[in-house]
Design a protein around this motif. Structure first.
Motif, mmCIF file in Angstrom:
data_model
loop_
_atom_site.group_PDB
_atom_site.id
_atom_site.type_symbol
_atom_site.label_atom_id
_atom_site.label_comp_id
_atom_site.label_asym_id
_atom_site.label_seq_id
_atom_site.Cartn_x
_atom_site.Cartn_y
_atom_site.Cartn_z
ATOM 1 N N ASP A 247 17.168 43.346 -0.485
ATOM 2 C CA ASP A 247 17.092 42.153 -0.213
ATOM 3 C C ASP A 247 17.983 41.888 0.340
ATOM 4 O OD1 ASP A 247 14.325 42.686 0.005
ATOM 5 O OD2 ASP A 247 13.968 41.023 -1.243
ATOM 6 N N GLN A 248 19.705 42.041 -0.170
ATOM 7 C CA GLN A 248 20.604 41.626 -0.027
ATOM 8 C C GLN A 248 21.530 41.933 1.653
ATOM 9 O OE1 GLN A 248 23.596 42.466 -2.900
ATOM 10 N NE2 GLN A 248 25.171 41.756 -1.709
ATOM 11 N N ILE A 249 21.068 43.218 1.137
ATOM 12 C CA ILE A 249 21.693 44.269 2.452
ATOM 13 C C ILE A 249 21.169 44.016 3.667
ATOM 14 C CG2 ILE A 249 21.741 46.016 3.318
ATOM 15 C CD1 ILE A 249 24.132 45.157 0.538
ATOM 16 N N LYS A 250 19.634 43.370 3.610
ATOM 17 C CA LYS A 250 18.551 43.155 5.051
ATOM 18 C C LYS A 250 18.855 41.418 5.263
ATOM 19 C CE LYS A 250 14.860 46.611 3.577
ATOM 20 N NZ LYS A 250 13.145 46.634 2.699
ATOM 21 N N THR A 251 19.309 41.045 4.214
ATOM 22 C CA THR A 251 19.764 39.496 4.808
ATOM 23 C C THR A 251 20.920 39.645 5.410
ATOM 24 O OG1 THR A 251 18.384 38.884 2.737
ATOM 25 C CG2 THR A 251 20.301 37.077 3.600
ATOM 26 N N MET A 252 21.464 40.673 4.991
ATOM 27 C CA MET A 252 22.962 40.646 5.674
ATOM 28 C C MET A 252 22.306 41.168 6.880
ATOM 29 S SD MET A 252 25.344 39.479 3.576
ATOM 30 C CE MET A 252 26.622 39.971 4.854
ATOM 31 N N ALA A 253 21.760 42.333 7.187
ATOM 32 C CA ALA A 253 21.601 41.976 8.896
ATOM 33 C C ALA A 253 21.081 41.684 9.259
ATOM 34 C CB ALA A 253 20.491 43.708 8.678
ATOM 35 N N ALA A 254 20.023 40.338 8.421
ATOM 36 C CA ALA A 254 18.879 38.988 9.446
ATOM 37 C C ALA A 254 20.971 38.423 9.904
ATOM 38 C CB ALA A 254 18.667 38.534 8.611
ATOM 39 N N GLN B 107 24.545 35.674 14.099
ATOM 40 C CA GLN B 107 26.050 36.204 14.688
ATOM 41 C C GLN B 107 25.408 37.039 16.481
ATOM 42 O OE1 GLN B 107 28.370 34.386 13.956
ATOM 43 N NE2 GLN B 107 27.140 33.894 11.943
ATOM 44 N N GLY B 108 24.667 37.298 17.008
ATOM 45 C CA GLY B 108 24.493 38.209 17.675
ATOM 46 C C GLY B 108 24.564 39.376 18.416
ATOM 47 N N TYR B 109 24.351 40.116 16.930
ATOM 48 C CA TYR B 109 24.346 41.876 16.611
ATOM 49 C C TYR B 109 23.023 42.080 16.713
ATOM 50 C CZ TYR B 109 29.420 40.915 16.528
ATOM 51 O OH TYR B 109 31.341 40.646 16.691
ATOM 52 N N LEU B 110 22.694 43.880 16.999
ATOM 53 C CA LEU B 110 21.705 44.200 16.529
ATOM 54 C C LEU B 110 22.406 45.309 15.903
ATOM 55 C CD1 LEU B 110 19.027 45.692 18.426
ATOM 56 C CD2 LEU B 110 20.307 47.545 19.061
ATOM 57 N N ALA B 111 21.385 44.847 14.361
ATOM 58 C CA ALA B 111 22.077 45.122 13.366
ATOM 59 C C ALA B 111 20.843 46.378 13.126
ATOM 60 C CB ALA B 111 21.975 43.432 12.098
ATOM 61 N N LEU B 112 21.583 47.045 11.705
ATOM 62 C CA LEU B 112 20.907 48.272 11.376
ATOM 63 C C LEU B 112 20.591 48.393 9.862
ATOM 64 C CD1 LEU B 112 18.222 49.937 12.267
ATOM 65 C CD2 LEU B 112 20.041 51.810 12.332
ATOM 66 N N ALA B 113 20.090 47.883 9.529
ATOM 67 C CA ALA B 113 20.677 48.612 7.613
ATOM 68 C C ALA B 113 19.852 49.516 7.492
ATOM 69 C CB ALA B 113 19.583 47.713 6.362
ATOM 70 N N VAL B 114 20.972 50.994 7.009
ATOM 71 C CA VAL B 114 19.819 51.973 6.606
ATOM 72 C C VAL B 114 19.761 52.227 5.501
ATOM 73 C CG1 VAL B 114 21.022 54.432 6.656
ATOM 74 C CG2 VAL B 114 21.440 53.190 8.215
ATOM 75 N N ASP B 115 18.972 53.119 4.932
ATOM 76 C CA ASP B 115 18.084 54.003 3.540
ATOM 77 C C ASP B 115 18.985 54.945 3.054
ATOM 78 O OD1 ASP B 115 17.111 53.826 1.770
ATOM 79 O OD2 ASP B 115 15.014 54.006 2.062
ATOM 80 N N LEU B 116 19.116 55.440 2.853
ATOM 81 C CA LEU B 116 19.734 56.592 1.940
ATOM 82 C C LEU B 116 19.226 57.342 0.856
ATOM 83 C CD1 LEU B 116 24.163 56.338 2.625
ATOM 84 C CD2 LEU B 116 22.158 57.267 3.887
#
Length: 277
Positions: free
Chosen positions: A93-100, A105-114
């Protein structure tokens, strides 16, 4: 041209927090990392609420495997895109929150799962180490390249793409940018021990955030990286902080609020400059 190296100038903390799913997102927009976002990240319920605003997306690799990621859309599109790569804990959830927050901030943000959906609980270093050791570097590289292409071609994207990663993800932010052209690369205290020949493959400039007290990503490693970037003729902006490893993670014991806020502001300035039309 000599790569610039800067010392941090800490920013003072601000106040702010959010409650509930809608107010969490408003809090992210109004008070970035120094307070509002840090409070959300440190609170599992608030982080979960922010993470739930993301959309799960999938694509299929050449070997037939399906990989997933979490997408956060900005209010206005088309927008520049940012690909986020998680720490060794996995896509939590931390990284997903960073994507949010990037979307705010105006970016299309994609949090990838490796890790194929696996996540190590906070503090379970043994599980995190196991997940990193099980990762196939070739599959990870193909996954990141595929998602970068996906972002570049997305209807809501301008075609400009940057990578951002923390720790394990910081190393993979650099690896991905070497594997395929991107417009900018951001590394938070990740391994940067790549050869000059590898670094020559970079297209866009690189921003690095590193801690002087980091015993894992040493000053020697980073300074060697800076020298190799210079030799490769690549643009590097390198910031040092009087902090340890993972200083930008509010859920960890080494979190440094002032340095995290400074690094976040510098990241936003860098991305705005490098991804503009």
């Amino acid at each position: 041209m000599k790569s610039p190296i800067y010392k941090t100038i800490p920013l003072g903390p601000a106040e702010g927090s959010g409650y509930g799913r809608r107010s969490v997102l408003k809090g992210l927009a109004a008070a970035p990392l120094a307070s509002g976002l840090a409070n959300v990240l440190a609170n599992p319920k608030l982080a979960r609420a922010a993470a739930e605003t993301l959309e799960e997306v999938q694509l299929t690799l050449s070997n037939g495997d399906t990989v997933s990621a979490s997408l956060a859309r900005p209010a206005d599109t088309p927008a520049q895109a940012v690909l986020l790569i998680h720490e060794w804990w996995g896509l939590n959830d931390q990284i997903k929150t960073m994507a949010a927050e990037f979307a705010e901030q105006g970016y299309l943000a994609l949090a990838v799962d490796l890790y194929g959906g696996e996540v190590a609980e906070a503090g379970n270093r043994e599980k995190a180490r196991e997940l990193t050791q099980e990762l196939d570097p070739e599959v990870a590289t193909e996954t990141l390249v595929a998602w970068i292409d996906w972002l570049r071609d997305h209807d809501d994207s301008t075609g400009k793409v940057a990578t951002v990663g923390w720790c394990f993800g910081g190393a993979w932010s650099l690896n991905a940018s070497i594997a395929t052209p991107v417009d900018a690369t951001v590394i938070y205290y990740g391994r940067v021990d790549r050869s000059v020949e590898d670094l020559k493959k970079l297209k866009g400039p690189v921003l690095g955030h590193f801690g002087r007290q980091d015993e894992a990503i040493t000053a020697e490693m980073v300074e060697t990286f800076a020298s190799r970037m210079d030799e490769a003729g690549k643009d590097l902006t390198l910031y040092w902080y009087d902090a340890g490893h993972a200083f930008a993670n509010p859920t960890g014991a080494r979190y440094d609020e002032e340095d995290a806020a400074t690094a976040w502001d510098r990241t936003l300035v860098f991305l705005k400059a490098q991804l503009r039309e």
